[in-house]
Design a protein around this motif. Structure first.
Motif, short mmCIF file in Angstrom:
data_model
loop_
_atom_site.label_atom_id
_atom_site.label_comp_id
_atom_site.label_asym_id
_atom_site.label_seq_id
_atom_site.Cartn_x
_atom_site.Cartn_y
_atom_site.Cartn_z
N GLY A 160 46.53 -6.42 10.83
CA GLY A 160 47.99 -6.57 10.84
C GLY A 160 48.72 -5.50 11.63
N MET A 161 48.01 -4.51 12.12
CA MET A 161 48.62 -3.42 12.88
C MET A 161 48.59 -3.73 14.37
SD MET A 161 47.28 0.44 13.35
CE MET A 161 48.09 1.49 14.53
N GLU A 162 49.70 -3.47 15.05
CA GLU A 162 49.75 -3.60 16.51
C GLU A 162 49.10 -2.38 17.15
OE1 GLU A 162 50.81 -6.29 18.17
OE2 GLU A 162 51.15 -7.21 16.21
N VAL A 163 48.61 -2.53 18.37
CA VAL A 163 48.05 -1.40 19.11
C VAL A 163 49.19 -0.44 19.44
CG1 VAL A 163 46.87 -0.66 21.23
CG2 VAL A 163 46.21 -2.81 20.12
N PRO A 164 49.07 0.84 19.04
CA PRO A 164 50.14 1.79 19.35
C PRO A 164 50.29 1.98 20.86
CG PRO A 164 48.46 2.81 17.94
CD PRO A 164 47.97 1.45 18.31
N GLU A 165 51.50 2.22 21.28
CA GLU A 165 51.79 2.38 22.71
C GLU A 165 50.89 3.43 23.35
OE1 GLU A 165 55.53 4.00 25.27
OE2 GLU A 165 56.00 2.56 23.68
N GLU A 166 50.65 4.55 22.65
CA GLU A 166 49.86 5.63 23.23
C GLU A 166 48.38 5.25 23.42
OE1 GLU A 166 50.56 6.84 18.81
OE2 GLU A 166 51.61 5.72 20.37
N LEU A 167 47.93 4.16 22.81
CA LEU A 167 46.55 3.70 22.97
C LEU A 167 46.46 2.41 23.78
CD1 LEU A 167 45.14 4.37 19.38
CD2 LEU A 167 45.12 5.87 21.37
N GLY A 168 47.53 2.08 24.48
CA GLY A 168 47.62 0.82 25.22
C GLY A 168 46.60 0.66 26.33
N THR A 169 46.03 1.75 26.84
CA THR A 169 45.05 1.64 27.93
C THR A 169 43.64 1.37 27.42
OG1 THR A 169 44.66 4.03 27.95
CG2 THR A 169 46.38 3.19 29.43
N PHE A 170 43.42 1.45 26.10
CA PHE A 170 42.10 1.23 25.53
C PHE A 170 41.87 -0.25 25.26
CE2 PHE A 170 42.86 5.65 24.62
CZ PHE A 170 41.61 6.25 24.77
N LYS A 171 40.63 -0.69 25.43
CA LYS A 171 40.25 -2.06 25.05
C LYS A 171 39.66 -2.00 23.65
CE LYS A 171 39.19 -3.66 29.71
NZ LYS A 171 40.31 -4.43 30.04
N PHE A 172 40.10 -2.91 22.79
CA PHE A 172 39.66 -2.92 21.41
C PHE A 172 38.77 -4.13 21.14
CE2 PHE A 172 43.15 -0.02 21.20
CZ PHE A 172 42.84 0.84 20.17
N ALA A 173 37.63 -3.88 20.52
CA ALA A 173 36.72 -4.94 20.09
C ALA A 173 37.03 -5.26 18.62
CB ALA A 173 35.28 -4.48 20.23
N ARG A 174 36.71 -6.47 18.20
CA ARG A 174 36.97 -6.90 16.83
C ARG A 174 35.67 -6.96 16.03
NH1 ARG A 174 42.07 -9.22 16.33
NH2 ARG A 174 43.06 -9.67 18.32
N GLN A 175 35.79 -6.61 14.75
CA GLN A 175 34.68 -6.79 13.83
C GLN A 175 35.25 -7.22 12.49
OE1 GLN A 175 33.27 -2.59 13.81
NE2 GLN A 175 33.26 -2.78 11.59
N LYS A 176 34.48 -7.99 11.76
CA LYS A 176 34.89 -8.45 10.43
C LYS A 176 34.34 -7.52 9.37
CE LYS A 176 37.06 -12.47 10.84
NZ LYS A 176 38.39 -12.65 10.34
N LEU A 190 35.77 -5.58 3.25
CA LEU A 190 36.75 -4.68 2.64
C LEU A 190 38.05 -4.58 3.44
CD1 LEU A 190 34.37 -1.77 1.64
CD2 LEU A 190 35.49 -3.37 0.09
N ALA A 191 37.97 -4.74 4.76
CA ALA A 191 39.13 -4.45 5.61
C ALA A 191 39.62 -5.63 6.43
CB ALA A 191 38.79 -3.29 6.54
N GLY A 192 39.05 -6.82 6.25
CA GLY A 192 39.48 -7.96 7.06
C GLY A 192 38.96 -7.79 8.48
N THR A 193 39.84 -7.98 9.46
CA THR A 193 39.46 -7.79 10.86
C THR A 193 39.84 -6.38 11.29
OG1 THR A 193 39.80 -10.13 11.35
CG2 THR A 193 39.79 -8.61 13.23
N ILE A 194 38.84 -5.64 11.73
CA ILE A 194 39.06 -4.28 12.24
C ILE A 194 38.95 -4.35 13.76
CG2 ILE A 194 38.16 -1.92 12.33
CD1 ILE A 194 36.82 -2.47 9.60
N ARG A 195 39.90 -3.73 14.43
CA ARG A 195 39.80 -3.60 15.88
C ARG A 195 39.48 -2.14 16.19
NH1 ARG A 195 45.39 -5.34 17.25
NH2 ARG A 195 45.65 -4.65 15.12
N GLY A 196 38.49 -1.93 17.04
CA GLY A 196 38.06 -0.56 17.31
C GLY A 196 37.86 -0.28 18.78
N SER A 197 37.98 1.00 19.13
CA SER A 197 37.73 1.49 20.47
C SER A 197 37.27 2.94 20.35
CB SER A 197 38.99 1.38 21.33
OG SER A 197 38.69 1.64 22.69
N TYR A 198 36.84 3.53 21.46
CA TYR A 198 36.39 4.92 21.42
C TYR A 198 36.39 5.51 22.82
CZ TYR A 198 31.88 3.74 23.47
OH TYR A 198 30.91 3.33 24.33
#
Length: 153
Positions: free
Chosen positions: A119-135, A138-146
């Motif tokens: 339910g969280m939008e990607v923060p503006e400061e992290l807009g250049t990162f690509k986020f992958a999704r995982q189910k 406990l947390a529903g859909t998690i989007r992650g990057s590194y």
């Protein structure tokens, strides 16, 4: 006051001011379950204002490595060592979770991870990162990057 994160009964304790508190609590519980299962480590968090050294270390790495400043207010943080890996987590009011994995051995893996609560939008400061999704149960859909840490911290 520190809080032991219970992944069997998910609670938003300490995260109540977040607009996605329940999802952030699920994300935090997901991390707690991982460390308990993999390292038999009990995941404990502190209010961010009591964990200033941890928050400053994470923010210092973000600034030094990528010139990043997180706009959201940190709510809780955790720092610990498992095996030869120094770990730090900061959970933000926006629903963002940042972790630093810093292997203490020379040439070991070192990275900063970003996870966004459901339910969280990607923060503006992290807009250049690509986020992958995982189910996560406990947390529903998690989007992650590194990104990989290149300097010494």
């Amino acid at each position: 006051m520190s809080y032991v994160v219970d992944f069997a009964t998910v609670s938003a304790t300490g995260l109540e001011s977040s607009p996605v508190a329940e999802a952030l609590a699920g994300l935090r519980a997901n991390e707690a379950r991982y460390f308990k299962t993999k390292y038999d480590h009990v995941f404990t968090v502190e209010p961010a204002d009591e964990a200033k050294e941890t928050v400053d270390w994470v923010h210092g790495i973000l600034a030094d490595e990528r010139d990043l400043t997180i706009a959201s207010r940190p709510l809780q943080a955790s720092a610990f060592q498992v095996e030869n890996i120094r770990m730090a987590y900061v959970f933000y009011e926006s629903g963002l979770s940042i972790n630093v994995m810093y292997t203490l051995d020379e040439g070991g893996k070192r990275a900063v991870g970003f996870k966004l609560s459901d339910g969280m939008e990607v923060p503006e400061e992290l807009g250049t990162f690509k986020f992958a999704r995982q189910k996560s149960k406990l947390a529903g859909t998690i989007r992650g990057s590194y990104f990989v840490i290149k300097k010494e911290h």
